[in-house]
Design an enzyme around this catalytic site. Structure first.
Site, PDB file in Angstrom:
ATOM      1  N   GLU A  82       6.759  -5.392 -13.100  1.00 34.08           N
ATOM      2  CA  GLU A  82       5.857  -6.627 -12.896  1.00 34.08           C
ATOM      3  C   GLU A  82       4.680  -6.213 -12.123  1.00 34.08           C
ATOM      4  O   GLU A  82       3.621  -6.852 -12.079  1.00 34.08           O
ATOM      5  CB  GLU A  82       6.696  -7.891 -12.335  1.00 34.08           C
ATOM      6  N   HIS A 113      27.469   9.507 -21.024  1.00 36.67           N
ATOM      7  CA  HIS A 113      27.986   9.559 -22.432  1.00 36.67           C
ATOM      8  C   HIS A 113      27.172   8.521 -23.198  1.00 36.67           C
ATOM      9  O   HIS A 113      27.836   8.338 -24.357  1.00 36.67           O
ATOM     10  CB  HIS A 113      29.575   9.242 -22.452  1.00 36.67           C
ATOM     11  N   LYS A 173       5.072 -17.549 -22.568  1.00 36.60           N
ATOM     12  CA  LYS A 173       5.211 -19.293 -22.200  1.00 36.60           C
ATOM     13  C   LYS A 173       4.329 -19.969 -22.986  1.00 36.60           C
ATOM     14  O   LYS A 173       4.672 -21.114 -23.561  1.00 36.60           O
ATOM     15  CB  LYS A 173       5.031 -19.327 -20.760  1.00 36.60           C
TER      16      LYS A 173
HETATM   17  O1  PA5 Z   1       7.787 -11.962  -9.265  1.00 37.18           O
HETATM   18  C1  PA5 Z   1       7.404 -13.040  -9.563  1.00 37.18           C
HETATM   19  O2  PA5 Z   1       6.830 -13.782  -8.876  1.00 37.18           O
HETATM   20  C2  PA5 Z   1       8.334 -13.585 -10.951  1.00 37.18           C
HETATM   21  O3  PA5 Z   1       9.077 -12.824 -11.266  1.00 37.18           O
HETATM   22  C3  PA5 Z   1       8.848 -14.859 -10.645  1.00 37.18           C
HETATM   23  O4  PA5 Z   1       9.821 -14.834  -9.504  1.00 37.18           O
HETATM   24  C4  PA5 Z   1       9.666 -15.734 -11.672  1.00 37.18           C
HETATM   25  O5  PA5 Z   1       8.616 -15.784 -12.847  1.00 37.18           O
HETATM   26  C5  PA5 Z   1      10.254 -16.870 -11.415  1.00 37.18           C
HETATM   27  O6  PA5 Z   1       9.206 -17.807 -10.858  1.00 37.18           O
HETATM   28  P1  PA5 Z   1       9.619 -19.064 -10.033  1.00 37.18           P
HETATM   29  O7  PA5 Z   1      10.293 -18.934  -8.989  1.00 37.18           O
HETATM   30  O8  PA5 Z   1       8.213 -19.759  -9.667  1.00 37.18           O
HETATM   31  O9  PA5 Z   1      10.394 -19.962 -11.056  1.00 37.18           O
END
Ligand code: PA5
Length: 447
Positions: free
Chosen positions: A289, A310, A424
């Protein structure tokens, strides 16, 4: 105290040591930018000094809240969250837990997760299980608006209220979210839940050392103070003035950027202990990310060896030569098992008699590293002296620091995730969420 160590030797057949150390100035500048908050994404740099900023009062609050929940004799603590609001706690709890904790007598509640998927089967089966168990819930969402955990919480909130009544249910629910924004904050305030705040300047995937991770880790019975002390030590060891030559996070960031420049586009995080499986999932999210954007980024993958020798071993040995591996090695296992001698030796294993199983595992690790390097896969090795809270704290801070440095070196903003919005938007359009009318019309034409 000892530190985790980094061994880059098995990359130097592919890239030169000089080329890695040539990043010195650039990465030292990036390190200053992280601490001085002058680089990209500088609203989200609270994690750089998070370990030293955790107060005694905060630790006591996590411990006291955990103790209060445990005192209700709960069998299960359900943590509802996704992404950075899920993976850090799961990674640490799994790394420190007995492999068969769910089937053994335990002092502490078992931690289960929800809201990390939208599987109807998963939610049905979890709710069935909880009917006959004593439990409590934490709902975690920084934005307070993420669909997956919101949906899971709506279901589990109804169940827990039905089982214990509204007053007692409220005593069993903890909400961890933003100080003022989001639907979860309004819900928690209206209901009067115990809440913890996720700092504004700490993004989800960098938040394991906030209540997001620490509460569940404490409920599971692990030493959150040792985890934080480990992170503090690594914060100091990778601090603003630490030169490249002494800064392991800087060297790891430089090496992976240099490998990437030389065509190694996939990094595989390798473990030889299945307890680290979810640590790799946490690492994949952190790096994927943070770096995968603007058409760039190393693809983070992971394997559990020797199981995956394996399955994926063949590809790693002889497939596309775009891979490198980072091996997480645990120097000393917690337990001891020795190979017994067998009078008949029908299985031909007496050559191992008296040896520890870990010695066999270590030779598998060494043999694999040499074979993969011979096959064209550079290897980085990270060694933890032991798998405990202290070294995990170091490792978490190390990977986070290296991720920030690596992302800056790649030229991206490692602290945003604009790409996560695309699915989303489509999902909401397909579900005809109010406000998405135009998107719904447009997407329906494509079906
Ligand atoms: O690293 C990040 O910001 C994302 O992976 C969030 O943790 C994830 O989308 C969950 O978001 P939230 O805590 O707002 O529900």
């Amino acid at each position: 105290m000892e530190r985790i160590s980094l061994n880059l030797d098995k990359t130097f057949d592919f890239i030169s040591k000089d080329s890695v150390f040539a990043y010195k100035e650039v990465i030292e500048n990036h390190n200053r930018a992280l601490f001085n908050k002058t680089g990209k994404g500088n609203d989200f740099l609270g994690w750089t000094t998070l370990p030293t900023s955790i107060s005694e009062a905060e630790l006591k609050d996590y411990e006291a809240t955990a103790a209060k929940l445990i005192a209700k004799n709960i069998d299960i603590f359900v943590v509802i969250g996704i992404g950075g609001s899920y993976l850090g706690a799961k990674a640490v709890v799994d790394a420190l837990s007995d492999s068969f904790a769910h089937l053994k007598e335990r002092k502490n509640p078992f931690i289960l997760f929800a809201g990390q998927n939208i599987s109807e089967d998963y939610l049905f089966e979890l709710r069935e299980l909880l009917k006959n168990k004593e439990y409590a819930l934490a709902v975690i969402s920084k934005s307070g608006t993420t669909t997956e955990p919101a949906l899971a919480f709506r279901l589990l909130k109804n169940d827990i209220e039905e089982k214990y009544g509204k007053v007692e249910a409220n005593e069993r629910i903890v909400a961890i979210t933003d100080e003022s924004k989001g639907a979860l904050r309004s819900l928690a305030t209206t209901k009067g839940y115990k809440t913890f705040v996720i700092p504004d300047d700490v993004g989800g995937r960098y938040s394991v050392l906030t209540p997001v991770g620490l509460l569940a880790i404490a409920v599971a019975g692990f030493d959150i103070r040792a985890l934080v002390i480990g992170a503090v030590d690594m914060q100091n060891a990778t601090g603003i003035d630490v030169p490249f030559e002494e800064n392991l996070a800087a060297q790891y960031a430089a090496t992976r950027n240099e490998l990437y420049k030389n065509g190694k586009k996939v990094e595989i995080l390798v473990n030889f202990n299945p307890k680290l499986h979810f640590l790799a999932e946490w690492w994949k999210q952190l790096y994927g990310e943070s770096e995968g954007k603007d058409g760039k980024g190393i693809f983070p993958a992971a394997v559990d060896f020797s199981s995956d020798l394996h399955s994926m071993g063949q590809y790693i040995q002889e497939g596309e030569r775009t891979l490198f591996e980072t091996v997480l090695s645990i120097a000393n296992p917690d337990r001891e098992v020795r190979v017994p001698t067998d009078a008949d030796d029908l299985d031909g294993l007496n050559f191992l008699s008296g040896k520890r199983v870990d010695e066999v595992n270590k030779m598998a690790e060494l043999g694999t590293m040499l074979a993969h390097v011979d096959g064209g896969v550079p290897n980085i090795q990270i060694v933890l002296p032991k798998l405990n809270e202290y070294y995990l704290g170091q490792l978490i801070q190390f990977f986070e620091m290296a991720c920030g440095l690596s992302g800056y070196t790649l030229g991206v903003n490692p602290f945003d995730q604009p790409g996560v919005e695309a699915y989303k938007k489509n999902m909401f359009a397909l579900l005809e969420k109010p406000g998405f009318e135009e998107a719904t019309k447009a997407i329906k034409k494509r079906l």
